[in-house]
Design an enzyme around this catalytic site. Structure first.
Site, short mmCIF file in Angstrom:
data_model
loop_
_atom_site.label_atom_id
_atom_site.label_comp_id
_atom_site.label_asym_id
_atom_site.label_seq_id
_atom_site.Cartn_x
_atom_site.Cartn_y
_atom_site.Cartn_z
N SER A 1 10.17 5.99 -67.04
CA SER A 1 10.71 7.00 -66.12
C SER A 1 12.24 7.00 -66.04
O SER A 1 12.81 7.20 -64.96
CB SER A 1 10.10 6.85 -64.72
N GLY B 1 5.79 7.26 -67.32
CA GLY B 1 5.24 8.58 -66.98
C GLY B 1 4.85 8.72 -65.52
O GLY B 1 4.15 9.67 -65.16
N GLU C 1 8.90 -2.04 -71.46
CA GLU C 1 8.38 -0.87 -70.74
C GLU C 1 7.24 -1.28 -69.81
O GLU C 1 6.08 -1.37 -70.25
CB GLU C 1 7.84 0.16 -71.73
N LYS D 1 6.12 11.67 -77.87
CA LYS D 1 4.66 11.52 -77.74
C LYS D 1 3.96 12.69 -78.46
O LYS D 1 4.48 13.21 -79.44
CB LYS D 1 4.25 11.43 -76.28
N GLU E 1 0.60 2.94 -74.83
CA GLU E 1 -0.45 3.95 -75.02
C GLU E 1 -1.24 3.65 -76.29
O GLU E 1 -2.45 3.86 -76.36
CB GLU E 1 0.18 5.35 -75.06
C1 PEP Z 1 7.59 6.10 -73.00
O1 PEP Z 1 6.66 6.82 -73.31
O2 PEP Z 1 7.97 5.23 -73.77
C2 PEP Z 1 8.22 6.31 -71.69
C3 PEP Z 1 9.09 5.43 -71.27
O3 PEP Z 1 7.86 7.43 -70.99
P1 PEP Z 1 8.56 8.00 -69.64
O4 PEP Z 1 10.04 7.98 -69.84
O5 PEP Z 1 8.01 9.37 -69.48
O6 PEP Z 1 8.15 7.07 -68.53
#
Ligand code: PEP
Length: 258
Positions: free
Chosen positions: A220, A180, A174, A12, A104
């Site tokens: 996560s 996050g 996701e 990110k 995002e």
């Molecule tokens: C991501 O940003 O693709 C993601 C899965 O973040 P996190 O592992 O922090 O949840």
């Protein structure tokens, strides 16, 4: 068909150039003893400004265990598109993969399914691999429209792509509520959604293409969760955010996927 697992780290908007070099070296150091042929495909996705530095660190190491991805691209080749980066430019910096359609980017930067489709075409026509993200919000999950929403995102993202291009692509499921937040999606539920995605690909193409495409879980993922996730029939790896920012935790996830 055996699909090679993939562990991809999405950094990110973190890390200045020196941080990126240190983290890249840290990951390679942590994987130093591992047999390359036993490793999953390991990918790191730094910010645009750190791609050159990270690529140099990877080349200097020469071990070929980690590959480079960008977190976004533009679909036009060049021109008056201030602030954007083309696929060719990213390829020139050493990228072999590009993440597209991350939630995002969809939420904060207005990336639409149509843009994701144009980006996927530009990426594949330049010989790179798209990591196409999809996922539902908590409201969509609670309203019972998860499968409908994801099937629609995937169908639109893959529009007019050939079966051979789709077979080499990567999808990342996701759930937005798991990104996050520390709340991992239950592994059997993630596996259920991922096998639904595979069925969508089968319906759009054929069984071979559906068997070949790698589909990751993201949200996560931690060293403690990866083994159970990888034990599922259809989960081929992970897209990792927060836990990819420390060499130890990212390497532990990579090792957990072996
Ligand atoms: C991501 O940003 O693709 C993601 C899965 O973040 P996190 O592992 O922090 O949840």
């Amino acid at each position: 068909m055996a699909r090679r697992p993939v562990i991809a780290g999405n950094w990110k908007m973190h890390n200045l150039q020196q941080d990126a070099i240190d983290l890249t070296n840290g990951v390679m150091q942590a994987l130093k003893e591992e047999d390359k042929s036993a490793l999953p495909e390991v990918i790191i996705a730094p910010t645009f400004t750190s791609l050159y530095a990270a690529n140099k660190a990877l080349k200097d190491c020469g071990c070929g265990k980690v590959r480079l991805a960008a977190q976004n691209c533009y679909f036009e080749e060049k021109g008056a598109f201030t602030g954007e980066c083309s696929v060719q430019m990213l390829k020139d910096t050493g990228c072999e993969y590009i993440i597209i359609g991350h939630s995002e980017r969809r939420e904060y930067f207005g990336e639409t399914d149509e843009m994701v489709n144009k980006k996927a075409k530009a990426i594949l026509s330049n010989g790179l691999i798209p990591i196409i993200c999809c996922g539902e919000s908590l409201e969509q999950r609670e309203a019972g429209v998860t499968d409908y929403h994801i099937a629609s995102q995937i169908t639109k993202a893959l529009r007019d792509l050939s079966a051979s291009d789709v077979a080499k692509s990567i999808i990342a499921y996701e759930p937005i509520w798991a990104i996050g937040t520390g709340k991992t999606c239950d592994s059997t539920e993630a596996n259920r959604v991922i096998s639904m995605i595979r069925n969508v690909v089968k319906g759009l193409y054929d069984a071979n293409t559906a068997d070949s495409i790698r589909i990751l879980y993201g949200g996560s993922v931690k060293p403690e969760t990866i083994k159970e996730q990888m034990a599922q029939s259809d989960i081929d790896g992970a897209l990792v955010g927060g836990a990819s920012l420390k060499a130890d935790s990212f390497a532990a996830i990579v090792k957990g996927a072996m």
